[in-house]
Design a protein around this motif. Structure first.
Motif, PDB file in Angstrom:
ATOM      1  N   GLU A   1       0.826  -1.205  -0.096  1.00  0.00           N
ATOM      2  CA  GLU A   1      -0.023   0.036   0.041  1.00  0.00           C
ATOM      3  C   GLU A   1       0.628   1.156  -0.137  1.00  0.00           C
ATOM      4  N   ILE A   2       1.816   1.253   0.742  1.00  0.00           N
ATOM      5  CA  ILE A   2       2.733   2.446   0.768  1.00  0.00           C
ATOM      6  C   ILE A   2       3.343   2.680  -0.389  1.00  0.00           C
ATOM      7  N   ILE A   3       4.112   1.714  -0.735  1.00  0.00           N
ATOM      8  CA  ILE A   3       5.020   1.981  -1.958  1.00  0.00           C
ATOM      9  C   ILE A   3       4.246   1.927  -3.580  1.00  0.00           C
ATOM     10  N   SER A   4       2.902   1.835  -3.310  1.00  0.00           N
ATOM     11  CA  SER A   4       2.295   1.748  -4.455  1.00  0.00           C
ATOM     12  C   SER A   4       1.567   3.272  -4.414  1.00  0.00           C
ATOM     13  N   ASN A   5       1.349   3.676  -3.453  1.00  0.00           N
ATOM     14  CA  ASN A   5       0.703   5.087  -3.150  1.00  0.00           C
ATOM     15  C   ASN A   5       1.425   6.259  -4.036  1.00  0.00           C
ATOM     16  N   LYS A   6       0.952   6.964  -4.953  1.00  0.00           N
ATOM     17  CA  LYS A   6       1.609   7.976  -5.561  1.00  0.00           C
ATOM     18  C   LYS A   6       2.896   7.913  -6.432  1.00  0.00           C
ATOM     19  N   PHE A   7       2.827   6.374  -6.828  1.00  0.00           N
ATOM     20  CA  PHE A   7       4.036   6.046  -7.414  1.00  0.00           C
ATOM     21  C   PHE A   7       3.978   6.591  -8.973  1.00  0.00           C
ATOM     22  N   VAL A   8       5.084   7.196  -9.452  1.00  0.00           N
ATOM     23  CA  VAL A   8       5.112   7.737 -10.852  1.00  0.00           C
ATOM     24  C   VAL A   8       5.791   6.735 -11.787  1.00  0.00           C
ATOM     25  N   ASN A   9       4.952   6.612 -12.783  1.00  0.00           N
ATOM     26  CA  ASN A   9       5.619   5.712 -13.691  1.00  0.00           C
ATOM     27  C   ASN A   9       6.022   6.416 -15.073  1.00  0.00           C
ATOM     28  N   TRP A  10       7.345   6.113 -15.333  1.00  0.00           N
ATOM     29  CA  TRP A  10       7.574   6.762 -16.532  1.00  0.00           C
ATOM     30  C   TRP A  10       7.622   5.934 -17.692  1.00  0.00           C
ATOM     31  N   HIS A  11       8.236   6.364 -19.011  1.00  0.00           N
ATOM     32  CA  HIS A  11       8.178   5.701 -20.185  1.00  0.00           C
ATOM     33  C   HIS A  11       9.414   4.921 -20.261  1.00  0.00           C
ATOM     34  N   TYR A  12       9.377   3.679 -20.799  1.00  0.00           N
ATOM     35  CA  TYR A  12      10.552   2.750 -20.865  1.00  0.00           C
ATOM     36  C   TYR A  12      11.594   3.595 -21.580  1.00  0.00           C
ATOM     37  N   GLY A  13      11.354   4.598 -22.443  1.00  0.00           N
ATOM     38  CA  GLY A  13      12.320   5.292 -23.217  1.00  0.00           C
ATOM     39  C   GLY A  13      12.937   6.386 -22.443  1.00  0.00           C
ATOM     40  N   ASP A  14      12.503   6.409 -21.071  1.00  0.00           N
ATOM     41  CA  ASP A  14      13.198   7.470 -20.316  1.00  0.00           C
ATOM     42  C   ASP A  14      14.408   6.885 -19.497  1.00  0.00           C
ATOM     43  N   LEU A  15      14.459   5.569 -19.416  1.00  0.00           N
ATOM     44  CA  LEU A  15      15.366   4.865 -18.552  1.00  0.00           C
ATOM     45  C   LEU A  15      16.842   5.359 -18.818  1.00  0.00           C
ATOM     46  N   PRO A  16      17.218   5.039 -19.950  1.00  0.00           N
ATOM     47  CA  PRO A  16      18.832   5.440 -20.238  1.00  0.00           C
ATOM     48  C   PRO A  16      19.294   6.756 -19.667  1.00  0.00           C
ATOM     49  N   ASN A  17      18.395   7.983 -19.895  1.00  0.00           N
ATOM     50  CA  ASN A  17      18.736   9.235 -19.117  1.00  0.00           C
ATOM     51  C   ASN A  17      18.566   9.202 -17.660  1.00  0.00           C
ATOM     52  N   PHE A  18      17.767   8.223 -17.103  1.00  0.00           N
ATOM     53  CA  PHE A  18      17.605   8.236 -15.673  1.00  0.00           C
ATOM     54  C   PHE A  18      18.734   7.428 -15.044  1.00  0.00           C
TER      55      PHE A  18
END
Length: 625
Positions: free
Chosen positions: A41-58
Motif C-alpha cells: 500500500e505504501i510503495i504503490s501510493n503516488k507511484f510515478v510511472n515513466w516511459h521505458y524510453g526515459d530509462l537510459p537518461n535516468f
C-alpha cells in the motif's frame, strides 16, 4: 580502483540513507503477510510511472559507478552488475548512450535488463518501466540470460562471463521447476534478492495474473524458464526459491550503492524499496513457519446487496488466528480472493441466479471447508452503471493529458483487471502497444484521474492524481483511439478504431454529460460536452452537473478509508443521531448529538472492513483500514 578506496565517500552520504519521516507509518507491530500488504500500500501510493524510453537518461542518476572503478565525481560511466569486477579493472564500460539492441560478444553495448523477465507480465506498464528492477546490463549477457531465473548453478555450466557470473543447470535445493539459471557473483546476490522481493511487494494483487504456471517439470524448456512466482499474492515465490533469496539477502547485506540507488529512484518514482531501508523486514515477512492444520470455515455467508450486475457478499470471519484471506466461489468456480469479510461479485448478468461459497486460507495456504452456501438472483435492471465509465478526457498542449474515470456501479471496484489501451498507426494499419494496467480500489460514486507525470494543468497537480504514467496511453495527440478494458473486453472508448480521430479528440477537453450513466464501447460525441484545449475544471470530482446536485446534500465524509476517525464536513448542526452498521446490518456504534462539540466519530475500535454510516437516514459507505 578497489571499492575500499571510496569508503570515505560512503561515510559522507550515510546520513541520507533513511526514508523520509512518516513514509512507513502504519507498519509498527506488523509481521508476516500483513506487513507485506501494508508495504505494498505504501510503495504503490503516488507511484510515478515513466516511459521505458526515459530509462537510459535516468541511469545517469541511478546507476553511475561511484563505488568500484570510479569515485564520487563520476558523471558518465554506468555500473553493470552483470560485468562489474569488484576487485579489479572492468574489461569494458558503458555510458547511458551505449544502448544496444543486440550483441554477439560482451562489451558491445548494454540493454535495459528486466531482473524480473518482462514476459512474466507480458511487457505491460507500469511493470515494464519500473526502475527498481530494470538495470543497465551488458547486452550479450542479458541475451544469454534470456528468461532464466536467477539461481544457483550446479556443475553443468553453459556460459561463464567476464566477471564470473554464469549460466548453468539449476542447483537450487528442492526446486525442480527450472532447467537453467543465471547465477550472479556473490557481490550482487543480495541486490538481486532485494529487487525481486521489491517486485512481489509492489505488484501484490496482480501476481496471480502473471505468467507463473511452471508446476510440471516435464514441460520445462530453456525457452519458457522464468522467475518462479507460484501464483500466490502473499508468499509470491515457491518456498525453496524464497529460501535461496533469504540466504542471498543475508550473505550480501545492503550496500551503499543500493542505498544511493534507492534514494535516486525515490526522487524519480516517489516510492522506495523497503528492504533496503529496513532489511529485517525480509525475515519478518517470509521467516514465519506455517502450521499443518487447516483453518476453520467462515460462517454466516449472506448476500447484503443484490443488483442487476453485482452481488455483495458478507460473512463472519474464521475463528483461526493464522487466516490471511478468503477465496470466493461462484457456482463452484473460484472468482476472487480478499483479506476482508466482504466481497462484490461483479460483471454479472441481469435476471440470473448465482450460488456462492467462501473458504478461508492460512499462511501455509491450507484451505478450510466451505462456508454455508447462499444463492441470489440478480435484478432485471437497476440504476447502477454496469461498469466503470470515462467521465473526462483532457487533451492539452505538450504533456497536458489526463483521463478521469468514475465508479457508479453501486459497489467498490478493484482496478487490477482494468487496462488502458491506445491505438497507433503503422505503415499500413493500426496496432496496440503494451497496455497500462490500473491498480488500487475505487469506491462507489468516486472518480480518479490518470495523468501524464509531466502535465501542468492550472486546476490540478500530478500529486493529486491516483495514477501518474507516461506510458504510451498517456502520450496521445488527439488522433488516437483509446479503450478502457476489463480484462480483454472494451467497456468504454474514446474515438473510433482504425481511423484518425483528430476531428473529435484533438485540442479539446471532453466532459461526459450527466445524463450518460453507462459506459459504451461505441463512441458518440453527442454524449460529451466539448471545451477548449487545457480546459480544466472539477477534475477528479464527479461531472460538473453532478457536483452541483451533490452540493444540495452538503455532507462529506473523509478520509475514506479511515483509520481512527471519520470526519463529517457540511451542515451537521441538525444531525441528532449517527449510527454505524456493519454490512450485515448489525449496529456497531450509535451517538446522539454527535457533532455538538466535534466534527468526527471515532472508529478506532472497529475491525478492518466495510461499514455504513447513517446520518438522519442518509447512508455513506466507508472502509475501516
Amino acid at each position: 580502483m578497489q571499492k575500499t578506496l571510496v569508503s570515505i565517500f560512503f561515510l559522507s552520504v550515510m546520513v541520507s540513507a533513511q526514508a523520509p519521516s512518516g513514509y512507513y507509518n502504519g507498519t509498527s507491530g506488523l509481521t508476516g503477510y500483513a506487513l507485506k500488504s501494508k508495504l505494498h500500500e505504501i510503495i504503490s501510493n503516488k507511484f510515478v510511472n515513466w516511459h521505458y524510453g526515459d530509462l537510459p537518461n535516468f541511469y545517469n542518476q541511478t546507476d553511475l559507478d561511484k563505488y568500484y572503478d570510479h569515485g564520487p565525481s563520476n558523471t558518465t560511466i554506468l555500473l553493470d552488475i552483470y560485468s562489474e569486477i569488484p576487485n579489479g579493472p572492468d574489461l569494458y564500460e558503458y555510458t547511458s548512450a551505449n544502448v544496444a539492441s543486440s550483441a554477439s560478444a560482451e562489451g558491445a553495448g548494454y540493454n535495459r535488463e528486466h531482473m524480473m523477465p518482462q514476459s512474466t507480465f507480458n511487457g505491460n506498464y507500469p511493470m515494464y518501466s519500473d526502475i527498481f528492477y530494470i538495470i543497465p546490463a551488458d547486452a550479450y549477457i542479458n541475451q544469454r540470460r534470456s528468461n532464466y531465473p536467477y539461481g544457483i548453478a550446479n556443475s553443468t555450466i553453459y556460459n561463464t562471463f567476464s566477471n564470473g557470473s554464469k549460466i548453468g543447470n539449476s542447483g537450487i535445493p528442492n526446486y525442480p521447476y527450472a532447467s537453467r539459471v543465471y547465477e550472479p557473483i556473490d557481490e550482487f546476490k543480495g541486490d538481486v534478492a532485494r529487487s525481486l522481493l521489491y517486485f512481489v511487494v509492489r505488484y501484490e494483487g496482480k501476481l496471480n495474473s502473471f505468467n507463473y504456471d511452471y508446476s510440471s517439470s516435464s514441460t520445462i524448456t530453456p525457452a519458457n524458464d522464468q522467475c518462479p512466482l507460484d501464483g500466490t499474492e502473499e508468499r509470491a515465490f515457491d518456498n525453496a526459491y524464497i529460501a535461496m533469496l533469504l540466504q542471498w539477502h543475508q550473505q550480501d547485506p545492503v550496500s551503499q550503492r543500493e542505498i544511493d540507488r534507492n534514494n535516486a529512484v525515490y526522487n524519480l518514482q516517489k516510492n522506495r524499496n523497503p528492504f533496503i531501508d529496513n532489511p529485517s523486514w525480509v525475515n519478518d515477512i517470509w521467516g514465519q513457519t506455517p502450521d499443518n492444520i487447516a483453518p476453520q470455515s467462515p460462517q454466516n455467508l449472506t448476500v447484503t446487496q443484490n443488483s442487476a450486475y453485482f452481488n455483495t457478499l458478507s460473512w463472519s470471519p474464521s475463528s483461526s488466528s493464522d487466516v490471511i484471506g478468503y477465496k470466493i466461489y461462484q457456482n463452484g468456480v473460484l472468482i476472487g480472493s480478499t483479506r476482508e469479510t466482504t466481497f462484490s461479485a461483479d460483471h454479472l448478468n441481469p435476471s440470473t441466479s448465482y450460488t456462492y461459497t467462501v473458504k478461508a486460507y492460512d499462511n501455509g495456504y491450507l484451505l478450510s471447508a466451505d462456508s454455508n452456501s447462499i444463492s441470489a438472483t440478480t435484478l432485471g435492471n437497476d440504476s447502477y452503471a454496469k461498469d466503470l465509465i470515462i467521465t473526462k478526457y483532457l487533451e492539452g498542449t505538450s504533456n497536458n493529458k489526463a483521463i478521469e474515470i468514475t465508479n457508479k456501479t453501486g459497489h467498490s471496484v478493484n482496478l487490477n483487471n482494468y487496462r488502458l489501451f491506445i491505438q497507433f498507426p503503422s505503415s499500413s494499419s493500426y496496432y496496440f502497444p503494451s497496455p497500462y494496467e490500473l491498480e488500487g480500489i475505487i469506491e462507489n460514486n468516486e472518480s480518479f484521474v490518470v495523468i501524464n507525470p509531466s502535465a501542468n494543468f492550472s486546476c490540478y497537480t500530478v500529486d493529486q492524481a491516483k495514477l501518474a504514467t507516461s506510458a504510451p496511453q498517456m502520450t496521445y495527440s488527439g488522433s488516437q483511439y483509446l479503450e478502457l478494458r476489463y480484462k480483454s473486453s472494451p467497456i468504454d472508448v474514446m474515438g473510433v478504431s482504425g481511423v484518425n480521430n483528430s476531428s473529435v479528440l484533438a485540442n479539446v477537453s471532453l466532459y461526459r454529460k450527466s445524463t450518460v450513466n453507462q459506459p459504451a464501447n461505441l463512441f458518440s460525441i453527442t454524449e460529451w460536452n466539448s471545451y477548449p484545449s487545457n480546459y480544466c475544471q472539477n477534475l477528479g470530482n464527479l461531472a460538473t452537473e453532478e457536483s452541483v446536485k451533490n452540493k444540495e446534500n452538503n455532507i462529506r465524509i473523509y478520509p475514506n478509508p479511515a483509520e481512527e476517525f471519520i470526519f463529517v464536513e457540511g451542515a451537521t448542526e441538525k444531525i441528532s443521531t449517527a449510527k454505524i452498521f456493519d454490512m450485515s446490518g448489525r449496529l456497531m456504534i450509535s451517538e446522539n448529538n454527535p457533532f455538538r462539540n466535534k466534527k468526527s466519530i471515532t472508529v478506532k475500535n472497529l475491525s478492518s472492513g466495510n461499514y455504513l454510516l447513517n446520518l438522519e437516514g442518509k447512508v455513506y459507505q466507508f472502509i475501516k483500514k
